[in-house]
Each structure stands twice: as C-alpha cells, then as structure tokens.
Write a protein that holds these residues in place. Structure first.
Motif, short mmCIF file in Angstrom:
data_model
loop_
_atom_site.label_atom_id
_atom_site.label_comp_id
_atom_site.label_asym_id
_atom_site.label_seq_id
_atom_site.Cartn_x
_atom_site.Cartn_y
_atom_site.Cartn_z
N GLY A 138 12.43 -4.36 102.27
CA GLY A 138 13.60 -5.18 102.58
C GLY A 138 13.20 -6.49 103.23
N GLY A 139 14.17 -7.17 103.80
CA GLY A 139 13.87 -8.45 104.45
C GLY A 139 15.14 -9.18 104.82
N LYS A 140 14.92 -10.33 105.45
CA LYS A 140 16.06 -11.16 105.88
C LYS A 140 15.78 -12.61 105.48
N ILE A 141 16.75 -13.22 104.83
CA ILE A 141 16.66 -14.65 104.52
C ILE A 141 17.82 -15.34 105.26
N VAL A 142 17.47 -16.34 106.07
CA VAL A 142 18.48 -17.07 106.83
C VAL A 142 18.42 -18.54 106.38
N ASN A 143 19.51 -19.02 105.81
CA ASN A 143 19.56 -20.41 105.35
C ASN A 143 20.30 -21.27 106.37
N ILE A 144 19.73 -22.43 106.68
CA ILE A 144 20.44 -23.35 107.57
C ILE A 144 21.26 -24.28 106.69
N ALA A 145 22.57 -24.00 106.64
CA ALA A 145 23.50 -24.84 105.87
C ALA A 145 24.03 -25.91 106.81
N SER A 146 25.34 -26.10 106.87
CA SER A 146 25.95 -27.09 107.77
C SER A 146 27.45 -26.92 107.70
N ILE A 147 28.17 -27.32 108.77
CA ILE A 147 29.63 -27.35 108.65
C ILE A 147 30.03 -28.30 107.52
N ASP A 148 29.13 -29.26 107.20
CA ASP A 148 29.43 -30.19 106.11
C ASP A 148 29.42 -29.51 104.74
N GLY A 149 28.89 -28.31 104.67
CA GLY A 149 28.96 -27.55 103.42
C GLY A 149 30.32 -26.88 103.26
N LEU A 150 31.15 -26.96 104.33
CA LEU A 150 32.47 -26.33 104.32
C LEU A 150 33.59 -27.35 104.42
N HIS A 151 33.29 -28.46 105.11
CA HIS A 151 34.29 -29.51 105.34
C HIS A 151 33.56 -30.80 105.68
N PRO A 152 33.91 -31.93 105.05
CA PRO A 152 33.17 -33.16 105.34
C PRO A 152 33.40 -33.63 106.78
N GLY A 156 29.62 -41.13 104.29
CA GLY A 156 28.19 -41.42 104.11
C GLY A 156 27.36 -40.18 103.87
N LEU A 157 28.02 -39.01 103.86
CA LEU A 157 27.25 -37.78 103.71
C LEU A 157 27.61 -37.04 102.40
N ALA A 158 28.04 -37.79 101.38
CA ALA A 158 28.46 -37.14 100.13
C ALA A 158 27.30 -36.35 99.50
N ALA A 159 26.11 -36.96 99.45
CA ALA A 159 24.96 -36.27 98.84
C ALA A 159 24.60 -35.05 99.68
N TYR A 160 24.58 -35.24 101.00
CA TYR A 160 24.25 -34.15 101.93
C TYR A 160 25.26 -33.01 101.80
N ASP A 161 26.55 -33.38 101.82
CA ASP A 161 27.60 -32.35 101.76
C ASP A 161 27.52 -31.56 100.46
N ALA A 162 27.21 -32.27 99.37
CA ALA A 162 27.07 -31.59 98.08
C ALA A 162 25.91 -30.59 98.15
N SER A 163 24.80 -31.01 98.78
CA SER A 163 23.64 -30.11 98.87
C SER A 163 23.95 -28.90 99.74
N ASP A 257 29.49 -24.32 115.92
CA ASP A 257 29.83 -25.75 115.99
C ASP A 257 30.65 -26.14 117.21
N GLY A 258 30.69 -25.28 118.23
CA GLY A 258 31.49 -25.61 119.42
C GLY A 258 32.96 -25.80 119.10
N GLY A 259 33.40 -25.28 117.94
CA GLY A 259 34.82 -25.36 117.56
C GLY A 259 35.17 -26.59 116.75
N MET A 260 34.16 -27.36 116.34
CA MET A 260 34.41 -28.63 115.62
C MET A 260 35.33 -28.45 114.40
N LEU A 261 35.11 -27.41 113.62
CA LEU A 261 35.91 -27.24 112.39
C LEU A 261 37.37 -26.92 112.70
N LEU A 262 37.65 -26.53 113.93
CA LEU A 262 39.03 -26.21 114.30
C LEU A 262 39.82 -27.48 114.61
N SER A 263 39.07 -28.56 114.88
CA SER A 263 39.77 -29.76 115.41
C SER A 263 40.23 -30.67 114.28
#
Ligand code: NAP
Length: 263
Positions: A138-152, A156-163, A257-263
């Motif tokens: 077995g194993g564990k894979i942890v990917n570091i995504a971003s809140i920008d992958g869920l909500h811009p 200036g981060l269109a390419a980043y958000d798409a990734s 995110d310290g609640g950022m996506l809620l705001s």
C-alpha cells in the motif's frame, strides 16, 4: 513525543520541491513524526543542505530532481529505495504560481505551469504508484493542490487555476484506480501561505512593489482567521494524510485556508 495514529515511524517518504516553503515544512514534520525522507528539489545542493539540518527521529537525504523530466519519478523511487529500502509516501508539492493575466499569457509560460503543476505531478505519481503496487504494501500519495483549484482567488492565475483544478480531478480519479491496491490518494488545498515563493516579487505581473503589498493586504483582509497561513499549517495536515489516521480516506480534498473560501 508520542504521535499515536499520526506516527510515521518506519515509513519512507519523498517530498518534491521539498527544499523550501511548504515542501520543507512537510519534510521537517515528517522527520519529526519518524519518517525517513528524501527531499527532491530543482536545487539539489540546497536539498542536501536542508536534509542535513533536520533533526530525527527520522533520517533525511536530498537529491536534485525536476518533476518535468521524464524518468524523474523513477529516479526519486530509486533514491528512496537505495537510501531507505522502500517507498511508502509521496508528497507532490513542487509547483509554480506566476501571476500573469491571460491577455499577456504566452504558450511557453502556459506549458511550463501545466508541465510542472499537473503533468509532472501525474507522471511522478505514476512512478510511485507502480513501485507501491510492486511492493504490495500500500501507500499514501498526498497532492498539494490549492483553493484556486476550487475557486479563483485573484486575476492573473488562469493558467495556475487550470492546473490546480486538474490536480483536484486527477487526485479523485487516481484514488479510484489505486484504492484496490490500498494506496490512498488525497490532496490538500492550501489558501494563502507565507513562503519564499509568495514573498518573491511576482515576475511578469507588471505590478509595482506598492501594488503588490496592497494586493496582499486586501487578500489577507478576506481571510476570516485574519492571517496568512504558515507552511506548518499545511505540514501538520500532510502528516495526518500520510499516517494511519487517514487509512479510510481517499480521493478527498482538504481545504486548509483559515476560512478564505467561506468569505
Ligand atoms: P516555493 O516557496 O516557491 O517552493 C517551491 C519549491 O519547489 C522550491 O524549492 C522550488 O525550487 C521547487 N520546484 C519548483 N519547480 C520544480 C520542479 N520542476 N521540480 C522540482 N522542484 C521544483 O512554493 P510554495 O509557496 O511552498 O508552494 C508549494 C506548493 O504549494 C505549490 O504546488 C503551490 O502551488 C502550492 N500552494 C502554495 C500556496 C501559497 O500560498 N504558498 C497556496 C496554495 C497552494 P526553486 O526555488 O529552486 O525554483
């Protein structure tokens, strides 16, 4: 200190982009929780230096690796197995976030962002998944995504958000594929975290230093917890996802995110 179900004792991990910022924070906590860690980074010398700076109980070594190179995942697996005997945890952390409006975007920069943040992550994951399946433990894979992958979060981060949106869906699909092999695949979606990367002037953004500072103040004002995050906020979540505490969790995106996506 007893880490209980969060202990990583006897586990072998690789952290990409682990010489600085969030990646180094993760490597530090992993070693503290008992894991042996390979810090893989573009800057191999710095990776070695940072590895030496970590105090046990786990061990750490460094290596040079560019996640966009074909075969870099296999090289990381080889380094971990040579140094420690196996590989149990992969943290896909390496990533870039140039802030460039789409109207100024070049094909080269677009490709660079996707190649590091998404394609590199996918093929490094493939190499580790193959090794973990072959090991049969077995194993564990942890990917570091971003809140920008869920909500811009900003212009200036269109390419980043798409990734990072790609990382979110890649995480879910890979979890579906690797579940039968007892490999958990989860992601963390950090909000604004103070790192070397976020402190550096945003190349190509066309902003002055004063404009940058004003933007950062406005950004922080939108965080309900009233502060930017620290790499350790993400590192502690990564320990959880890499540990037996998360054995029955897969395909999940943990927002930190310290609640950022809620705001
Ligand atoms: P950082 O301070 O810039 O550190 C990133 C590290 O990754 C650096 O050591 C960098 O090496 C390395 N790296 C870059 N490209 C690489 C490649 N192709 N192969 C291997 N290593 C590479 O970044 P960070 O702020 O800690 O961010 C880490 C991750 O968290 C990224 O995936 C980012 O998108 C994500 N994230 C960050 C934030 C935030 O606010 N900081 C928020 C959400 C998500 P060099 O320095 O030598 O280039």
């Amino acid at each position: 200190m007893s880490w209980g179900p969060f202990s990583l004792e006897g586990k072998r991990a690789v952290v990409t982009g682990g010489a600085r910022g969030i990646g180094f924070g993760i490597a530090r906590r992993f070693v503290e929780a008992g894991a042996d860690v390979v810090i893989a980074d573009l800057d191999g010398e710095l990776a070695e230096k940072k590895a030496v700076s970590l105090a046990g109980p786990g061990e750490a070594v460094g290596m040079a690796a560019d996640v966009t190179d074909a075969g870099s995942g296999e090289a990381m697996v080889a380094r971990a197995t040579d140094a420690f005997g196996s590989v149990d945890i992969l943290v896909n952390n390496a990533g870039i976030y140039p802030q460039v409006p789409m109207l100024d975007m070049t094909v080269d920069l677009w490709d660079r962002v996707q190649n590091i943040n998404l394609k590199g992550l996918a093929f490094v994951s493939k190499a580790f998944a193959a090794a973990m399946v072959a090991q049969g433990t077995g194993g564990k894979i942890v990917n570091i995504a971003s809140i920008d992958g869920l909500h811009p979060s900003m212009v200036g981060l269109a390419a980043y958000d798409a990734s990072k949106g790609g990382v979110v869906m890649f995480t879910r699909n890979l979890a579906l594929e690797l579940g039968p092999h007892n490999i958990n695949v989860n992601a963390i979606a950090p909000g604004g975290i103070s790192t070397e990367g976020t402190a550096a002037p945003l190349e190509g953004s066309g902003m002055t230093e004063a404009e940058m500072e004003a933007m950062m103040q406005q950004f922080t004002a939108r965080i309900p917890m009233g502060r930017m995050g620290d790499p350790d906020d993400i590192a502690k979540t990564a320990v959880f996802l890499a540990s037996s505490a998360a054995d029955y969790m897969t395909g999940e995106i943990m927002v930190v995110d310290g609640g950022m996506l809620l705001s």
